[in-house]
Structures are given as C-alpha cells and as structure tokens.
Scaffold this motif. Structure first.
Motif, PDB file in Angstrom:
ATOM      1  N   ASP A 143       0.832  -1.211   0.000  1.00  0.00           N
ATOM      2  CA  ASP A 143       0.000   0.000   0.000  1.00  0.00           C
ATOM      3  C   ASP A 143       0.861   1.253   0.000  1.00  0.00           C
ATOM      4  O   ASP A 143       0.582   2.222  -0.712  1.00  0.00           O
ATOM      5  N   GLU A 144       1.919   1.236   0.823  1.00  0.00           N
ATOM      6  CA  GLU A 144       2.798   2.406   0.914  1.00  0.00           C
ATOM      7  C   GLU A 144       3.501   2.666  -0.418  1.00  0.00           C
ATOM      8  O   GLU A 144       3.645   3.817  -0.845  1.00  0.00           O
ATOM      9  N   GLN A 145       3.934   1.592  -1.064  1.00  0.00           N
ATOM     10  CA  GLN A 145       4.619   1.730  -2.353  1.00  0.00           C
ATOM     11  C   GLN A 145       3.687   2.321  -3.399  1.00  0.00           C
ATOM     12  O   GLN A 145       4.073   3.230  -4.148  1.00  0.00           O
ATOM     13  N   TYR A 146       2.461   1.843  -3.430  1.00  0.00           N
ATOM     14  CA  TYR A 146       1.481   2.382  -4.388  1.00  0.00           C
ATOM     15  C   TYR A 146       1.231   3.867  -4.110  1.00  0.00           C
ATOM     16  O   TYR A 146       1.231   4.687  -5.032  1.00  0.00           O
ATOM     17  N   ALA A 147       1.036   4.196  -2.812  1.00  0.00           N
ATOM     18  CA  ALA A 147       0.744   5.591  -2.465  1.00  0.00           C
ATOM     19  C   ALA A 147       1.916   6.498  -2.814  1.00  0.00           C
ATOM     20  O   ALA A 147       1.723   7.610  -3.331  1.00  0.00           O
ATOM     21  N   LEU A 148       3.144   6.042  -2.559  1.00  0.00           N
ATOM     22  CA  LEU A 148       4.311   6.861  -2.885  1.00  0.00           C
ATOM     23  C   LEU A 148       4.435   7.037  -4.393  1.00  0.00           C
ATOM     24  O   LEU A 148       4.760   8.135  -4.867  1.00  0.00           O
ATOM     25  N   GLY A 149       4.170   5.983  -5.139  1.00  0.00           N
ATOM     26  CA  GLY A 149       4.200   6.106  -6.601  1.00  0.00           C
ATOM     27  C   GLY A 149       3.203   7.144  -7.099  1.00  0.00           C
ATOM     28  O   GLY A 149       3.503   7.927  -8.008  1.00  0.00           O
ATOM     29  N   GLN A 150       2.025   7.165  -6.494  1.00  0.00           N
ATOM     30  CA  GLN A 150       1.008   8.155  -6.868  1.00  0.00           C
ATOM     31  C   GLN A 150       1.465   9.564  -6.522  1.00  0.00           C
ATOM     32  O   GLN A 150       1.278  10.503  -7.306  1.00  0.00           O
ATOM     33  N   ARG A 151       2.079   9.713  -5.350  1.00  0.00           N
ATOM     34  CA  ARG A 151       2.562  11.041  -4.949  1.00  0.00           C
ATOM     35  C   ARG A 151       3.668  11.525  -5.887  1.00  0.00           C
ATOM     36  O   ARG A 151       3.692  12.700  -6.272  1.00  0.00           O
ATOM     37  N   ILE A 152       4.589  10.640  -6.221  1.00  0.00           N
ATOM     38  CA  ILE A 152       5.682  11.029  -7.115  1.00  0.00           C
ATOM     39  C   ILE A 152       5.135  11.491  -8.459  1.00  0.00           C
ATOM     40  O   ILE A 152       5.597  12.490  -9.033  1.00  0.00           O
ATOM     41  N   ALA A 153       4.119  10.793  -8.966  1.00  0.00           N
ATOM     42  CA  ALA A 153       3.494  11.203 -10.231  1.00  0.00           C
ATOM     43  C   ALA A 153       2.849  12.574 -10.100  1.00  0.00           C
ATOM     44  O   ALA A 153       2.927  13.405 -11.013  1.00  0.00           O
ATOM     45  N   GLN A 154       2.222  12.839  -8.948  1.00  0.00           N
ATOM     46  CA  GLN A 154       1.605  14.154  -8.735  1.00  0.00           C
ATOM     47  C   GLN A 154       2.658  15.246  -8.605  1.00  0.00           C
ATOM     48  O   GLN A 154       2.478  16.361  -9.096  1.00  0.00           O
ATOM     49  N   TRP A 155       3.754  14.928  -7.923  1.00  0.00           N
ATOM     50  CA  TRP A 155       4.805  15.927  -7.694  1.00  0.00           C
ATOM     51  C   TRP A 155       5.562  16.271  -8.968  1.00  0.00           C
ATOM     52  O   TRP A 155       6.026  17.402  -9.134  1.00  0.00           O
ATOM     53  N   THR A 156       5.747  15.292  -9.854  1.00  0.00           N
ATOM     54  CA  THR A 156       6.674  15.473 -10.979  1.00  0.00           C
ATOM     55  C   THR A 156       6.087  15.196 -12.358  1.00  0.00           C
ATOM     56  O   THR A 156       6.649  15.632 -13.355  1.00  0.00           O
ATOM     57  N   GLY A 157       5.021  14.401 -12.428  1.00  0.00           N
ATOM     58  CA  GLY A 157       4.535  13.927 -13.719  1.00  0.00           C
ATOM     59  C   GLY A 157       5.256  12.686 -14.197  1.00  0.00           C
ATOM     60  O   GLY A 157       4.922  12.126 -15.246  1.00  0.00           O
ATOM     61  N   ASN A 158       6.247  12.203 -13.424  1.00  0.00           N
ATOM     62  CA  ASN A 158       7.020  11.016 -13.798  1.00  0.00           C
ATOM     63  C   ASN A 158       6.488   9.785 -13.069  1.00  0.00           C
ATOM     64  O   ASN A 158       5.949   9.882 -11.972  1.00  0.00           O
ATOM     65  N   HIS A 159       6.697   8.631 -13.687  1.00  0.00           N
ATOM     66  CA  HIS A 159       6.352   7.369 -13.045  1.00  0.00           C
ATOM     67  C   HIS A 159       7.489   6.939 -12.123  1.00  0.00           C
ATOM     68  O   HIS A 159       8.657   7.172 -12.415  1.00  0.00           O
ATOM     69  N   ALA A 160       7.123   6.295 -11.016  1.00  0.00           N
ATOM     70  CA  ALA A 160       8.113   5.695 -10.124  1.00  0.00           C
ATOM     71  C   ALA A 160       8.242   4.213 -10.456  1.00  0.00           C
ATOM     72  O   ALA A 160       7.250   3.546 -10.709  1.00  0.00           O
ATOM     73  N   GLN A 161       9.460   3.730 -10.484  1.00  0.00           N
ATOM     74  CA  GLN A 161       9.747   2.310 -10.715  1.00  0.00           C
ATOM     75  C   GLN A 161      10.469   1.785  -9.479  1.00  0.00           C
ATOM     76  O   GLN A 161      11.573   2.233  -9.164  1.00  0.00           O
ATOM     77  N   PHE A 162       9.829   0.856  -8.775  1.00  0.00           N
ATOM     78  CA  PHE A 162      10.412   0.317  -7.549  1.00  0.00           C
ATOM     79  C   PHE A 162      11.067  -1.033  -7.824  1.00  0.00           C
ATOM     80  O   PHE A 162      10.504  -1.882  -8.514  1.00  0.00           O
TER      81      PHE A 162
END
Length: 198
Positions: A143-162
């Motif tokens: 859940d935390e990983q998904y939420a952080l990925g969503q935040r990173i997309a909102q902050w930057t427009g970029n996708h996060a790859q974990f």
C-alpha cells in the motif's frame, strides 16, 4: 519533469541554465565563464540573457577592466522563487525521504538510482527507487509503495519504478557484482540518509 534540468518546467529558455550557474556560484563570473559552465547556448545568446536579467534586477553587472562580471542579486524580491526552482530535484528527494519515514517496518535501504540520481534523464524518464527489506518481510509496503508512486506522479509527472529485494538477495547481488549494485553504489542517492538528517 526533466530531472536533468528541473527548472525547465517553469523556465524552458536559456534563462534557466544561466540562473542555475549564477545561483550555484559563490563568485562573480564573466558571460563566457557562465556559458562554459552552463554548457548551453552560445556566448552571444548568454550575453543577451544576462542583459535581460540585469535589466530585471535579478543579476548585477560590474565592469572590471575590460571584463563584465555578473552575480546573482540574492536581495531581489524574486530570488527566493529562483532558489525554489533550482532546488526542485533536491526537494523531490526530501519529499520521498519524508514519506519513507512513515513506513513500518522501515526499509533497510532506500536509494534513488539510474537517470534520476545521475540527473541525465529526460522528462519521460522513470524515477527508479531501490528498496531493501528484511528477510522475514517477503511482501511489505504494497500500500505504501502504491501511495508513494502516486505522490511522485503528482509531484513530478514522472512514473516511479520500484525495485524491491530482501536483505539476503541484496548481499548475494553484491557478491555477484550485479550491475544494479554497481549503479546504486556509483550514483545512488541515499534516501535514508536524507530521512535521518531531517
């Protein structure tokens, strides 16, 4: 967002790299020096930008002999906005680190690697994050990983790859000379160090 030149989100012109050089410089510079450090634009192009920035008051110019030396005017009302724009990449890493402080259990290792760490990607580059967890935690933080990925997309427009591995596998990768380990050790930004410093 282009993490190589994050200021380009708001300042896509040659003004961006010129301001970046002046923001980072602790001493006055000539226009030719600014162009060389920025590695962008031509000397005449940089000169035109400097003339405009001097007219706006963001940059000061002082003639010394035959040379004109340029400095950032850090007292200008707009200078805090310039500092904010120039620090977007560092602000992103601070925000990711702050999010990681809330995770339970805490990651054993959390590192931004790849183009985001090297600052040589483009606006479509992923933000790669390595997460190392304990051997007895096979599937933590979904859940935390998904939420952080969503935040990173909102902050930057970029996708996060974990990339998530357990501690034992990470040690094996070290022993094997895995290219990911080499990339992390060469270029990685240690998010836990940022979190501890906060």
């Amino acid at each position: 967002m282009d993490l190589s030149f994050p200021y380009a989100t708001l300042v896509p012109t040659l003004d961006g790299p010129v301001l970046q050089v002046l923001a980072r410089s602790g001493k006055p510079l000539t226009g030719r020096q600014i162009q060389r450090i920025a590695a962008r634009g031509s000397v005449p192009g940089v000169a035109r930008v400097l003339d405009r920035l001097v007219d706006s008051g963001l940059v000061t110019a002082e003639r010394t002999g035959s040379a004109i030396l340029y400095s950032a005017n850090r007292d200008h009302l707009a200078w805090p906005a310039v500092e904010t724009i120039m620090a977007l990449r560092e602000d992103l890493f601070d925000r990711i680190a702050a999010s990681l402080r809330e995770w339970e259990p805490a990651p054993l290792k959390a590192v931004v690697f790849g183009s985001a760490a090297r600052a040589d990607g483009g606006p479509d580059s992923d933000i790669d994050i390595l997460l190392v967890h304990g051997d007895n935690e096979p599937t933590p933080w979904s859940d935390e990983q998904y939420a952080l990925g969503q935040r990173i997309a909102q902050w930057t427009g970029n996708h996060a790859q974990f990339v998530m591995v357990d501690e034992g596998r990470w040690q094996d990768m070290h022993a094997e000379g895995d290219p990911l380990v080499q990339s992390v050790e060469r270029d990685g930004v240690d998010l836990l160090a940022i979190a501890r410093a906060a």
